[in-house]
Design a protein around this motif. Sequence first.
Motif, short mmCIF file in Angstrom:
data_model
loop_
_atom_site.label_atom_id
_atom_site.label_comp_id
_atom_site.label_asym_id
_atom_site.label_seq_id
_atom_site.Cartn_x
_atom_site.Cartn_y
_atom_site.Cartn_z
N PHE A 10 54.71 -75.16 -96.65
CA PHE A 10 53.70 -75.99 -95.67
C PHE A 10 53.17 -77.03 -96.63
CE2 PHE A 10 53.15 -71.67 -94.07
CZ PHE A 10 54.07 -72.04 -92.86
N GLY A 33 54.00 -84.85 -96.12
CA GLY A 33 54.64 -85.95 -95.13
C GLY A 33 53.42 -86.65 -94.45
N LEU A 75 52.31 -89.44 -96.96
CA LEU A 75 53.31 -90.55 -96.83
C LEU A 75 53.00 -91.09 -95.79
CD1 LEU A 75 56.80 -89.20 -97.82
CD2 LEU A 75 55.65 -91.16 -98.85
N MET A 99 51.22 -96.38 -93.62
CA MET A 99 50.39 -97.13 -92.81
C MET A 99 49.14 -97.72 -93.05
SD MET A 99 51.47 -97.03 -89.65
CE MET A 99 53.10 -96.45 -89.03
N LEU A 147 54.22 -95.24 -83.97
CA LEU A 147 54.72 -95.37 -85.48
C LEU A 147 55.58 -96.37 -85.70
CD1 LEU A 147 54.28 -91.82 -87.13
CD2 LEU A 147 52.22 -93.54 -87.01
N VAL A 196 61.59 -95.96 -94.87
CA VAL A 196 62.19 -95.00 -95.48
C VAL A 196 61.05 -93.71 -95.78
CG1 VAL A 196 63.15 -93.79 -97.32
CG2 VAL A 196 64.63 -95.47 -96.52
N LEU A 197 60.06 -94.39 -96.26
CA LEU A 197 59.07 -93.33 -96.67
C LEU A 197 58.46 -92.89 -95.41
CD1 LEU A 197 57.63 -95.58 -99.37
CD2 LEU A 197 58.40 -93.19 -99.68
N LEU A 198 58.08 -93.62 -94.49
CA LEU A 198 57.48 -93.44 -93.23
C LEU A 198 58.30 -92.04 -92.62
CD1 LEU A 198 55.16 -93.66 -90.97
CD2 LEU A 198 57.03 -94.82 -89.62
N ILE A 247 60.66 -90.39 -93.81
CA ILE A 247 60.86 -89.12 -94.70
C ILE A 247 59.50 -88.27 -94.47
CG2 ILE A 247 60.72 -88.31 -97.02
CD1 ILE A 247 62.84 -89.51 -97.91
N GLY A 248 58.39 -88.97 -94.30
CA GLY A 248 57.14 -88.32 -94.28
C GLY A 248 57.27 -87.43 -92.93
N LEU A 249 57.72 -88.10 -91.82
CA LEU A 249 58.04 -87.54 -90.56
C LEU A 249 58.77 -86.16 -90.61
CD1 LEU A 249 57.96 -90.11 -87.70
CD2 LEU A 249 56.46 -88.22 -88.13
N PHE A 266 59.58 -84.28 -93.35
CA PHE A 266 58.76 -83.48 -94.06
C PHE A 266 57.91 -82.71 -93.15
CE2 PHE A 266 58.87 -85.64 -98.29
CZ PHE A 266 59.94 -84.74 -98.84
N VAL A 267 57.06 -83.39 -92.34
CA VAL A 267 56.19 -82.73 -91.36
C VAL A 267 56.89 -82.04 -90.34
CG1 VAL A 267 54.45 -83.32 -89.70
CG2 VAL A 267 54.51 -84.48 -91.41
N ALA A 317 57.99 -78.55 -91.87
CA ALA A 317 56.93 -77.81 -92.29
C ALA A 317 56.32 -77.03 -90.73
CB ALA A 317 55.61 -78.32 -93.08
N ALA A 352 58.92 -74.53 -89.75
CA ALA A 352 58.83 -73.20 -90.80
C ALA A 352 57.50 -72.61 -89.96
CB ALA A 352 58.62 -73.62 -92.07
N TYR A 353 56.36 -73.03 -89.70
CA TYR A 353 55.31 -72.46 -89.36
C TYR A 353 55.36 -71.92 -88.03
CZ TYR A 353 50.41 -71.86 -87.92
OH TYR A 353 49.19 -71.40 -87.51
N THR A 412 61.49 -69.12 -91.60
CA THR A 412 62.51 -69.94 -92.20
C THR A 412 63.87 -69.35 -92.06
OG1 THR A 412 61.82 -68.66 -94.11
CG2 THR A 412 60.96 -70.67 -94.07
N PHE A 467 67.05 -82.07 -93.09
CA PHE A 467 67.45 -82.55 -94.27
C PHE A 467 68.81 -82.63 -94.61
CE2 PHE A 467 62.91 -83.23 -95.19
CZ PHE A 467 63.03 -84.40 -95.61
N ILE A 506 72.04 -86.03 -94.34
CA ILE A 506 72.92 -86.34 -95.36
C ILE A 506 74.23 -86.95 -94.95
CG2 ILE A 506 74.09 -86.08 -97.64
CD1 ILE A 506 71.36 -84.64 -98.38
#
Lengths: 337, 287
Positions: free
Chosen positions: A296, A302, A305, A310, B84, B97-99, B101-103, B105-106, B109, B112-113, B117, B221, B225
């Motif tokens: 988490f 995330g 980021l 933004m 976005l 790339v950052l935006l 990758i952030g999405l 990651f979210v 998570a 997984a929530y 997993t 992820f 790749i």
Amino acid sequence: MMSVAGAIATPHGYLQAQARWRPIEIVCWLATLLPYWLFPDYLSLASQIAITALFALSLDLILGYAGIVSLGHAAFFGLGAYTAGLAAKHGWGEPISGLLLGGIVAGIVGYAASWIISRFRHLALIMITLGMGLLLEAAANSAGWLTGGADGLQGVKMWPIFNAFSFDLFGKVAYTYSLIVLFILFLVARQIINSPFGLSLRGIRENSVRMPALGAPSRAHIRKIYTISAVIAGIAGALLAQTTETVSLESLGFQRSADVVVILILGGAGRLYGGLIGAIIFMVARDQFSGNTPQFWYFWIGMLLIAVVMFLPNGILGGLARLTATWKAKFSREAAS
Amino acid sequence: MIGPVIGVLFDGFAYGMLLFLLSVGLSVTLGMMNFVNLAHCAFAMLGGYVTVTLMNRFGWPFLATLPIAFLAAAFVSIFFERTLYRRLYRASELDQVLLTIGLAFVSVACAAYVYGTVQQPVQMPSYLRGSISLFGLNLGVYRLFLVGTALLVTLLLVLALEYTRFGAQVRASVDNQRMARGLGINVDAAFAITFALGSGLAGLGGSLAIEIVGLDPTFAFTYLIFVLIVVSVGGLGSIGGSFAAAALIGISDVAGKYYVPHLGAFLIYLVMIVLLMWRPAGLFGKR
């Protein structure tokens, strides 16, 4: 800003003004000594932060200043870590020379890679750096006889630094050692950035096609800074191997490459202190939040980021700089009226 | 002697077709708007979880969940595109790339929530299980189904892009965005629809992938790749290129794991780097 620019007539004057130590910098570096008294239980974490900050600094040199996006920078970190770890495992546990060895090996590989890196930009560059990182990770995983594979490298035994200070359980020596190395390499990076070479790197970042027209060989400069960055990343990796006395596959994985980019962007790329601030915030937050539910933690990373891209395009330091600039403008307006 | 070789080739080709379904959307998005969408596989993962939920909780048949997975991924991607992504069309690759990758990651998570997993179990219907004998070869029915689906999708895509008005607009936008705008083509709308289509295909690929590679939160992820490799090797915006690259990568991955297992994924990365150094724009890339 106008008055400063007007007072400096020569390029060398500009560089000298940039290189002058500001009071806030000195305060920041003095503050790094606080953990000895304030958080004596967290010195191992502080040492990890210093190492991460050093790694982020190495990425800042290529990403922040020269504009080379790399998603595989952990390759050099891992190379340094495995070199130092293997040297110590096979009977040479002297820390300082191990550090240099890690830096040299990473630097040699970095120099070889720089011939490829300097030819590409944009998506191809991102893909090639990503691929090289993954390639090395897969290689380390297959070469289990050398690296210990997925179990990590065990049996790293370090000698005391200068035969006097041995690494203790509380991380006091580890933190001092990491901090001193970070400070020395920070001075080196600062010197590089505030030199004509550093200035031409920023030129390459802004427009790599026009720089050769001004007589600056873009590709040669990129090769140079990429090699320097690889050396610093290798030293950071070697530091981690020596202070934790183990090396895991994770040290050259994609996760670490992504984390360090996040750290640098969060703090502010293209600023010397960006990686340092980012490392402190990232590592402390991870230590506090990731305890029992590591997956988490990435939810917040995330979100962070997305928010940074933004709303804070230049990271925390960039946002602060904008804020102080607005304040100063307001202040001078009020003073004038 | 020849039997096992053809078996490996067939398995690799089926795996490649899976990669093709997962990656063709990204290829079009990248080629069209130069938008580096690293959250692409998160949409694929969404499709996979939609299928799992519908099958295990509501008892839907597998085939009926596939269109829903497609639509779910398409609609969610439209939402993110409008809120976005569109703000970053002119931004640097690093920001994109950052935006994304952030999405990603979210999304990992969140998955997984909600689901934990662990690998998600699915029970394929009996007509998709087992294998049949063809010319003395044992071919998995599910893999045949996969190849058939991928070929059908390719055919539909090629027909849609080559012979419809919308396809012509998309091709014009890929080739020269400014000129297309000048001719009165609504490039933004064309892009939004293509984006949704590509994400929908990823969602479909995600559902189809469960049986072959499983589904857990790291899917976003792990397969990203492979998808990026396919896209960059095939060349941006080229459906044929993606098809060829996916087949090549799928076959070399399966063959590599079969014949030289200790090298692992090493071979794939090496193939990618060498190909990119030889042709930075990909095998079929125009630029």
